[in-house]
Motif scaffolding. Structure first.
Motif, PDB file in Angstrom:
ATOM      1  N   GLN A 308       0.827  -1.200   0.000  1.00  0.00           N
ATOM      2  CA  GLN A 308       0.000   0.000   0.000  1.00  0.00           C
ATOM      3  C   GLN A 308       0.865   1.255   0.000  1.00  0.00           C
ATOM      4  OE1 GLN A 308      -3.197   0.229  -0.377  1.00  0.00           O
ATOM      5  NE2 GLN A 308      -3.283   2.465  -0.135  1.00  0.00           N
ATOM      6  N   GLN A 309       1.937   1.232   0.796  1.00  0.00           N
ATOM      7  CA  GLN A 309       2.812   2.398   0.872  1.00  0.00           C
ATOM      8  C   GLN A 309       3.505   2.653  -0.461  1.00  0.00           C
ATOM      9  OE1 GLN A 309       2.907   4.191   3.750  1.00  0.00           O
ATOM     10  NE2 GLN A 309       4.050   5.758   2.624  1.00  0.00           N
ATOM     11  N   GLN A 311       2.315   1.858  -3.358  1.00  0.00           N
ATOM     12  CA  GLN A 311       1.285   2.406  -4.237  1.00  0.00           C
ATOM     13  C   GLN A 311       1.106   3.894  -3.987  1.00  0.00           C
ATOM     14  OE1 GLN A 311      -0.042   0.822  -6.643  1.00  0.00           O
ATOM     15  NE2 GLN A 311      -0.442  -1.327  -6.206  1.00  0.00           N
ATOM     16  N   GLU A 312       1.005   4.283  -2.722  1.00  0.00           N
ATOM     17  CA  GLU A 312       0.798   5.688  -2.398  1.00  0.00           C
ATOM     18  C   GLU A 312       2.011   6.534  -2.792  1.00  0.00           C
ATOM     19  OE1 GLU A 312      -0.037   5.699   1.726  1.00  0.00           O
ATOM     20  OE2 GLU A 312      -2.025   4.757   1.520  1.00  0.00           O
ATOM     21  N   ASN A 313       3.204   6.044  -2.472  1.00  0.00           N
ATOM     22  CA  ASN A 313       4.405   6.798  -2.826  1.00  0.00           C
ATOM     23  C   ASN A 313       4.565   6.913  -4.333  1.00  0.00           C
ATOM     24  OD1 ASN A 313       4.904   7.018  -0.134  1.00  0.00           O
ATOM     25  ND2 ASN A 313       6.570   5.536  -0.081  1.00  0.00           N
ATOM     26  N   SER A 314       4.176   5.843  -5.029  1.00  0.00           N
ATOM     27  CA  SER A 314       4.282   5.880  -6.482  1.00  0.00           C
ATOM     28  C   SER A 314       3.371   6.948  -7.068  1.00  0.00           C
ATOM     29  CB  SER A 314       3.933   4.504  -7.056  1.00  0.00           C
ATOM     30  OG  SER A 314       3.922   4.542  -8.463  1.00  0.00           O
ATOM     31  N   VAL A 315       2.137   7.023  -6.584  1.00  0.00           N
ATOM     32  CA  VAL A 315       1.198   8.034  -7.074  1.00  0.00           C
ATOM     33  C   VAL A 315       1.729   9.432  -6.773  1.00  0.00           C
ATOM     34  CG1 VAL A 315      -1.119   8.978  -6.760  1.00  0.00           C
ATOM     35  CG2 VAL A 315      -0.788   6.499  -6.900  1.00  0.00           C
ATOM     36  N   GLU A 316       2.209   9.623  -5.558  1.00  0.00           N
ATOM     37  CA  GLU A 316       2.733  10.936  -5.179  1.00  0.00           C
ATOM     38  C   GLU A 316       3.952  11.307  -6.017  1.00  0.00           C
ATOM     39  OE1 GLU A 316       4.664  13.087  -1.213  1.00  0.00           O
ATOM     40  OE2 GLU A 316       3.717  11.109  -1.076  1.00  0.00           O
ATOM     41  N   HIS A 347       8.473   1.008  -9.983  1.00  0.00           N
ATOM     42  CA  HIS A 347       7.250   0.679  -9.238  1.00  0.00           C
ATOM     43  C   HIS A 347       6.925  -0.811  -9.351  1.00  0.00           C
ATOM     44  CE1 HIS A 347       2.585   0.870  -9.407  1.00  0.00           C
ATOM     45  NE2 HIS A 347       2.989   0.409  -8.253  1.00  0.00           N
ATOM     46  N   THR A 416      10.081   1.048   0.455  1.00  0.00           N
ATOM     47  CA  THR A 416       8.862   1.640  -0.092  1.00  0.00           C
ATOM     48  C   THR A 416       9.125   3.005  -0.704  1.00  0.00           C
ATOM     49  OG1 THR A 416       8.322   2.655   2.043  1.00  0.00           O
ATOM     50  CG2 THR A 416       7.464   0.446   1.618  1.00  0.00           C
TER      51      THR A 416
END
Length: 711
Positions: A308-309, A311-316, A347, A416
């Protein structure tokens, strides 16, 4: 319980074990499956033919074959076949079990009136048959007892029985002729489950049956589980029950085995005591494995959170990258697509690594949980003999499984964070060279407490970067305070991750910290580490700084000289703070020489009596009296000298800045020297007529404590 099911299935047929046998390698086989994979060996290689030909050595129950000379495996499919060249090929087609093992039908047709399993167990085994374990591939030749030479695994049968009962949706009547109805009672004496019609018809509450105890089905199932199993008998002496445990062979044995069998000269112990001991050992081993399983579950949660982290870091990160690239001219858009591709690859790579680790750890945890549940069921078994037949193998498996959860197994293989930053400063004509570059300072180093230590007045420190840190480190800066809680000072700067600092004060507390640096900047400090130096000094004489005429022995604690002239030798440790006391015992004293004892600077003259120059403070003594000497000045003549066996004490008090001497634990004269300041090394000057031995790490003598309290 589902994880345990793999432990309860035969590796040949893939079904639950039926009449399982324990092989010498500690693995199990169904009795029918064991018969199906038997292979007949050549007559020349049988134990009987070897005995007839006079070959040396005693015949054992199981003769393991040389797999290099006689392979039991087919090169085509790695299954089990006949001895190529020695035995004829089977005339009946073979079948394959779920794990790929080739299974041949029994060589003797089963009796028509018996079930297949019973017929296989009673059919005779061909002479000189060989059995190969399908799990460890160890081969053995059966003796005249055939499969009867293998003990039955009654514990495993009990575990399978309990497992199958626990999986049953409902208990059914055992006397219904067609579709069994759900049981309503169980007779404890008859050991039968009844529905209401069958109970009224077959078990009326009158006559002898009136005394029988009827239980609810669930309670009856528990009662059946806990009922004692049949007492095991010896495989060599079928009429004898197991009564002892052979420590050497690790098997239960009977009384006749001890009297006249092969265990007569072996060490044996009580069956009950070994049963309890092995249960205790298995329970202790399970505790460690249980901790590993708990850590694995927590680790899986951590890995899922990392997904999940990521995924979030990738989007950011993508949003930031798009915002930077959109601010550039059209030529930058083409480069932006390339950079996004790299980010997406990073990613996917991170996700793949973490997901692969999740999958790998899940499989290992399932296997571990299954083994744990199986072992817990085995521990419930009340049959000591049956338990001891498999306990050794289970204990080894539990320890081996625990070892497989090593340090690196429960550590993430991927971070992450996307430790990349986009530098948008280059000019327009260099856009095609636009790339990622690191713009982060290092993370704080971690002091490795297990490798940090102090010895005497030196400290060794070790550190490392955080395991998931990918930022480049150019070097480290180690800092220590002054031992009094004062300011920190740099004691090491470099790329090494271990440093030893010498020359610290004794009986002092130091604080240490370390930081990392690279071209971007300096990291925060690590956590503070408090170090305590030794309360008293332990040291020896230093051969590296001594005169060449000095002779060392006793690990550099005893010295003498091969010259008639005085020669100086120093101790290895220098003092600049604290209270220190050491002694020198006189091992040899001939012709009344004048040895000198005291302290000196490192650069003291080594070829004259101690105290002749201004770098030494000493007491020189003969067999009648002593003098204090510094810079060739003699003071304070005092009666009382030394002989062989005497002890000279030197007390250096750098808190009061004084030097005091004693002979045989009595103070010799007044305080010898005052206002001492700097670094002082223990020192002795002697010639060939004297030999002394150094004693360190001693408490302060009573005469000095008494004088200090009076002051």
């Amino acid at each position: 319980m589902d994880e345990m099911e793999e432990e309860l299935k035969c590796p040949v047929c893939g079904s639950f074990y039926r009449e399982p046998l324990i092989l010498p390698c500690s693995h199990n086989l169904c009795q029918a499956c064991a018969r199906n994979i038997l292979v007949q060996t050549p007559e020349a290689d049988s134990p009987q033919s070897r005995r007839a030909s006079g070959s040396g050595g005693s015949a054992s129950d199981y003769d393991y074959l040389d797999l290099d000379k006689m392979s039991l495996y087919s090169e085509a499919d790695s299954g089990y076949g006949s001895y190529g060249g020695f035995a004829s090929a089977p005339t009946t087609p073979c079948q394959k079990s779920p794990n790929g093992v080739r299974v041949f039908p029994p060589t003797v047709p089963p009796a028509a009136h018996l079930p297949p399993a019973s017929a296989a167990s009673l059919a005779p085994v061909p002479r000189n048959s060989c059995l190969t374990c399908p799990q460890c591939h160890r081969s053995l030749i059966l003796d005249e007892r055939g499969l009867r030479g293998f003990p039955k695994n009654r514990v495993l049968e009990g575990v399978i029985d309990r497992y199958q009962q626990s999986k049953a949706a409902a208990l059914r009547c055992q006397l219904c002729e067609k579709a069994p109805k759900e049981a309503t009672v169980m007779c404890e004496q008859c050991d039968v489950f009844y529905c209401d019609p069958c109970r009224l018809r077959c078990h009326p509450p009158r006559g002898p049956l009136a005394k029988h105890r009827l239980l609810p089905p669930a309670q009856g199932r528990v009662s059946r589980r806990l009922s004692p199993r049949k007492i095991s008998t010896c495989t060599d002496h079928e009429l004898e029950n197991h009564s002892m445990y052979c420590v050497q062979c690790k098997v239960p044995v009977c009384y006749q085995c001890l009297e006249e069998g092969k265990h007569s000269s072996h060490e044996v112990k009580a069956l009950g005591a070994m049963w309890k001991l092995h249960k205790s050992q298995l329970s202790q081993a399970l505790n460690g494995l249980s901790d590993r399983a708990k850590e694995a579950k927590e680790f899986l949660v951590q890995l899922r959170n990392m997904v999940q982290q990521i995924q979030e870091n990738s989007v950011e990160f993508e949003a930031c990258l798009v915002a930077q690239c959109d601010a550039l001219i059209d030529a930058l858009n083409r480069r932006k697509a390339q950079l996004l591709t790299r980010v997406n690859k990073e990613h996917e790579h991170k996700l793949k690594v973490v997901r692969d680790q999740i999958s790998h750890c899940t499989v290992k945890l399932r296997q571990t949980t299954g083994l744990m549940e199986y072992c817990l069921e085995v521990i419930k078994e009340n049959d000591p003999s049956g338990f001891l037949q498999i306990s050794d193998a289970l204990i080894r498996r539990v320890h081996l499984t625990e070892d497989q959860w090593g340090k690196g197994t429960l550590s993430p293989r991927m971070t992450t964070d996307f430790d990349l930053n986009l530098d948008s400063g280059p000019l327009l004509q260099t856009i095609h060279q636009l790339d990622f570059m690191q713009m982060k300072v290092p993370a704080p180093p971690i002091l490795q407490l297990e490798e940090c230590c102090t010895q005497n007045n030196s400290a060794t420190l070790s550190w490392k970067q955080p395991p998931l840190s990918a930022v480049q480190v150019d070097g480290y800066i180690l800092e220590l305070d002054d031992g009094n809680g004062g300011q920190f000072r740099e004691v090491y700067v470099g790329k090494e991750t271990m440093c030893t600092v010498d020359g610290l004060h004794f009986n002092s507390t130091y604080s240490a910290r370390v930081k990392a640096f690279n071209k971007t900047g300096v990291s925060p400090y690590s956590k503070m580490l408090v170090l305590q130096t030794s309360e008293v000094a332990w040291f020896s004489f230093d051969p590296n700084t001594a005169h060449s005429d000095v002779i060392f022995s006793n690990d550099n604690l005893t010295v003498t000289c091969n010259s008639y002239d005085d020669r100086v030798v120093l101790g290895k440790t220098g003092f600049s703070k604290g209270l220190h006391y050491w002694e020198l015992s006189i091992d040899r004293y001939d012709n009344h020489p004048d040895p000198a004892f005291g302290v000196a600077r490192m650069d003291v003259l080594k070829d004259v009596m101690l105290g002749k120059d201004d770098k030494a403070w000493a007491m020189y003594v003969d067999n009648n009296r002593s003098w204090f000497m510094h810079n060739n000045s003699h003071t304070n003549r005092t009666e009382g000298g030394i002989t062989k066996g005497a002890t000279v004490g030197i007390l250096l008090d750098l808190t009061r800045r004084t030097l005091t001497f004693s002979i045989n634990e009595d103070q010799q004269g007044p305080v010898a020297f005052e206002n001492l300041e700097g670094v002082f090394f223990p020192a002795v000057s002697l010639n060939r007529n004297v030999q002394v031995t150094l004693h360190t790490g001693l408490p302060v003598p009573d005469f000095y404590n008494a004088r200090g309290s009076m002051q």
